[in-house]
Design an enzyme around this catalytic site. Structure first.
Site, PDB file in Angstrom:
ATOM      1  N   CYS A 239     -26.661 -15.951  32.933  1.00  0.00           N
ATOM      2  CA  CYS A 239     -27.685 -16.967  33.202  1.00  0.00           C
ATOM      3  C   CYS A 239     -28.402 -16.755  34.525  1.00  0.00           C
ATOM      4  CB  CYS A 239     -27.061 -18.354  33.157  1.00  0.00           C
ATOM      5  SG  CYS A 239     -26.577 -18.832  31.502  1.00  0.00           S
ATOM      6  N   GLU A 371     -29.535 -15.209  27.269  1.00  0.00           N
ATOM      7  CA  GLU A 371     -29.204 -16.069  26.117  1.00  0.00           C
ATOM      8  C   GLU A 371     -30.427 -16.892  25.782  1.00  0.00           C
ATOM      9  OE1 GLU A 371     -25.891 -18.668  26.946  1.00  0.00           O
ATOM     10  OE2 GLU A 371     -24.510 -17.137  26.238  1.00  0.00           O
TER      11      GLU A 371
HETATM   12  O1  AHR Z   1     -20.444 -15.768  31.169  1.00  0.00           O
HETATM   13  C1  AHR Z   1     -20.859 -17.001  31.633  1.00  0.00           C
HETATM   14  C2  AHR Z   1     -22.178 -17.433  31.047  1.00  0.00           C
HETATM   15  O2  AHR Z   1     -22.040 -17.657  29.695  1.00  0.00           O
HETATM   16  C3  AHR Z   1     -23.304 -16.450  31.126  1.00  0.00           C
HETATM   17  O3  AHR Z   1     -23.975 -16.508  32.321  1.00  0.00           O
HETATM   18  C4  AHR Z   1     -24.209 -16.878  30.020  1.00  0.00           C
HETATM   19  O4  AHR Z   1     -24.925 -15.806  29.468  1.00  0.00           O
HETATM   20  C5  AHR Z   1     -23.295 -17.563  29.051  1.00  0.00           C
HETATM   21  O5  AHR Z   1     -23.750 -18.817  28.749  1.00  0.00           O
END
Ligand code: AHR
Length: 654
Positions: A239, A371
């Protein structure tokens, strides 16, 4: 084979249904029919600055807020005496703040302490390199005392530098600690009355970083990652690529060049969870894209950078860059490829060379978005894909299937990924152990003609045990991973997530490796990853249990491969049941003169599914032992709750 009728969901049954009576199961491996190549990238690592994973973790800097750029510039610092933050005529234009310390004689002394990341971990006998950029405003000389102070504030280790002249100059001093303390502090003070000094980028690193690199990595954590034998290294998130808002999305260009001049960025994980606030969580970008590429190279993994596609985190602010303003984001992606691969006459290739790496990093793939979901993503991905393909047709593009393993977002995105024509689709799943067991056959029916799969983030979350890194979670991952390997024609890469977590400053669990300021703890999941990473094999061999792939019938999961380098047959077998299982394995296709000459078993087993490792006590670890072999057959008694990897050496010619 014995069949079971359980009045439970398939998912529950996976844990609870075990055979009532002992029975010998038969597995047949066709050693003369190797199938899909297992890509060297198959088992890799996903890195994100979450849980103090970079700043305060893998990045070995011990000083927090070394450039006084946090919005409250003294966060991490305790100033005493006459200390002010200034930005006139700064040392670094993109990090303009610095401190002016005046020993005006009114107080006993003037200076400031840094608390580090939940303390500074210092070890007796180890050396630490202090550096600072400093000047004396009146152009004369001033002494600066540097102290390493233990948590009791007693008997500090002392050193001194003399700063001369009113030009910003870098000074350096190595101090050897004579104590061990996880919560030490760094103290900088002006001992002489009537002196004034300006200081910026106050830094303290262990001299022993991994591979002794300056601006380097914490040796134990880097080594633990290296020891996984990862084939791919995905960075910088997660994220944090997207940011809480577009203003704070990860901008790789800010993370390269002189480390002192990389502007601070907010960490997306600072306030994510209401009950866990981390107002002091920022990204210094000291571990930036150059360091990520270098680390990928050092650990022998293919680099996989992920760039923002012009959407901030869709769970948070959900800001969208209009399509007609997307160019700078696309240019960032193109320039990144130039930074990694361009020759030294190009703008970004030249910077890479200036930073110490004239040779290209041989980047082969790039992720666009993390994501993401919905049409807003697909529209942007299409534009990125076209631009990247036009300029760099050899670069593989990875798209996203959203944050879930199924459901509306996933079902919308997969066909769209096929339509756009990305090379791989990044799937994420944080699910209960039972889901992992029930999904060992997930990829058996995937379309062989579409994009390939990158299982980019996954971890078994045992909600019944408060999501701890217990043996149940790890065992279910081991079982699931047999399905990744069996489907190596579709699944090209897989990375557990997240990788690192500081015991005193984590936002997300479970995680693969936990650490404090002194040491680390490898979880059972770490060891499962390592067992796969060290024993991937080169090509998949067909393995059938009673005529079918072993995807959990009677709690047994299995896959087989051949190592083309050594000629060994590698079996991975998981028994998730609470009873031992007798398995007879025959190798079909061996020549008349061939037989199993010897075999070893590397295994993890624990009767207690809730068992965990702890700091200083890793009891759930792999162990290796030789096993008895008989000609072309192997008879195994699989312990309850066990994961074993069997390497079989074959003698004789076909
Ligand atoms: O791995 C933790 C978080 O999980 C990552 O930043 C994100 O891609 C997912 O929601």
């Amino acid at each position: 084979m014995k069949s079971h009728i359980c009045a439970l969901t398939a998912v529950m049954a996976a844990w609870l249904c075990t055979p009532a009576t002992a029975q010998t199961y038969t597995m047949v491996v066709n050693v003369d029919q190797p199938g899909a190549t297992i890509q060297p990238t198959m088992y890799g690592v996903f890195f994100e600055d979450i849980n103090f994973g970079a700043d305060g973790g893998l990045y070995a800097e011990l000083v927090k807020n070394r450039s006084f750029e946090f919005p409250q510039p003294f966060v991490g610092w305790t100033p005493f005496g006459n200390v002010t933050v200034m930005d006139e005529n700064p040392a670094f234009d993109r990090n303009p703040h610095y401190v002016r310390i005046v020993n005006d004689g009114r107080l006993l002394r003037a200076g400031l302490d840094n608390e580090g990341y939940r303390g500074i971990g210092l070890k007796n006998g180890k050396e630490y390199r202090f550096t600072v950029h400093a000047r004396v405003p009146d152009g004369k000389q001033a002494k600066v005392a540097i102290e390493l102070v233990n948590s009791a504030g007693e008997n500090p280790v002392k050193g001194e530098i003399t700063v001369t002249g009113n030009e910003w100059t870098k000074y350096s001093l190595v101090l050897k600690s004579n104590f061990t303390d996880a919560h030490s502090r760094l103290r900088v003070l002006l001992p002489d009355k009537g002196t004034t000094i300006d200081m910026d980028h106050i830094s303290l690193f262990p001299v022993d970083t991994w591979k002794n690199r300056e601006n380097g990595l914490r040796a134990d954590l880097a080594q633990a990652i290296y020891d996984l034998n990862p084939g791919v290294f995905r960075f910088p998130g997660g994220c944090i690529i997207e940011g809480n808002s577009l203003a704070t999305h990860y901008q790789w260009k800010n993370s390269v060049g002189d480390v002192e001049n990389r502007p601070l960025n907010e960490n997306r994980w600072n306030y994510t969870f209401k009950h866990k606030a981390f107002p002091d969580y920022f990204q210094s970008l000291g571990m930036g894209f150059y360091e990520y590429f270098l680390f990928s190279e050092d650990i022998g993994a293919e680099p996989l950078p992920v760039v923002s596609c012009g959407l901030s985190c869709q769970y948070e602010s959900n800001e969208v860059v209009p399509l007609d303003q997307l160019d700078p984001y696309i240019q960032d992606a193109l320039d990144l490829i130039e930074f990694a691969n361009g020759d030294t006459t190009t703008t970004w290739g030249k910077l890479r060379a200036q930073m110490g790496h004239p040779e290209p990093f041989n980047l082969k793939m790039i992720g666009v978005g993390n994501e993401q979901w919905d049409k807003v993503y697909v529209e942007r991905l299409e534009i990125f894909t076209k631009a990247i393909r036009e300029k760099y047709p050899e670069i593989k593009i990875i798209g996203s299937s959203g944050p879930e393993a199924d459901g509306d977002k996933f079902n919308y995105l997969w066909p769209e990924m096929k339509r756009v024509g990305v090379d791989l689709v990044d799937e994420h799943y944080y699910k209960e152990p039972a889901w992992f067991l029930a999904n060992a056959g997930r990829y058996d029916s995937y379309d062989r003609k579409g994009p390939k799969v990158f299982a980019g983030e996954y971890a078994s979350h045992d909600h019944s045990a408060a999501k701890h890194n217990n043996w149940r979670a790890a065992l279910s991952e081991a079982a699931f991973m047999t399905g990744l390997e069996r489907n190596a024609d579709v699944v090209l890469m897989a990375t557990y997530a997240p990788l690192l977590a500081h015991f005193d400053a984590w936002q997300w669990n479970p995680d693969m490796i936990w650490f404090d300021n002194m040491q680390l703890m490898r979880t059972p999941s770490y060891y499962v990853q390592q067992m796969y990473g060290l024993n991937a094999g080169s090509r998949v061999l067909p393995l059938m249990m009673e005529g079918k792939p072993a995807t959990g019938q009677d709690n047994l999961y299995a896959t087989a491969s051949i190592d083309d380098n050594t000629g060994e047959i590698i079996l991975k077998i998981v028994n998730t049941g609470d009873k031992a299982s007798a398995v007879s394995i025959s190798l079909d296709g061996l020549g008349k003169k061939q037989k199993i000459a010897s075999a070893t078993c590397t295994y993890m087993q624990n009767d207690n599914l809730l068992a965990e490792n702890s700091l200083g006590n890793e009891s759930i670890i792999p162990r290796t032992r030789p096993i008895d072999v008989a000609d072309k057959q192997l008879s195994l008694n699989l312990q309850p709750f066990s994961f074993g990897i069997y390497r079989l050496k074959i003698s004789g010619k076909k």
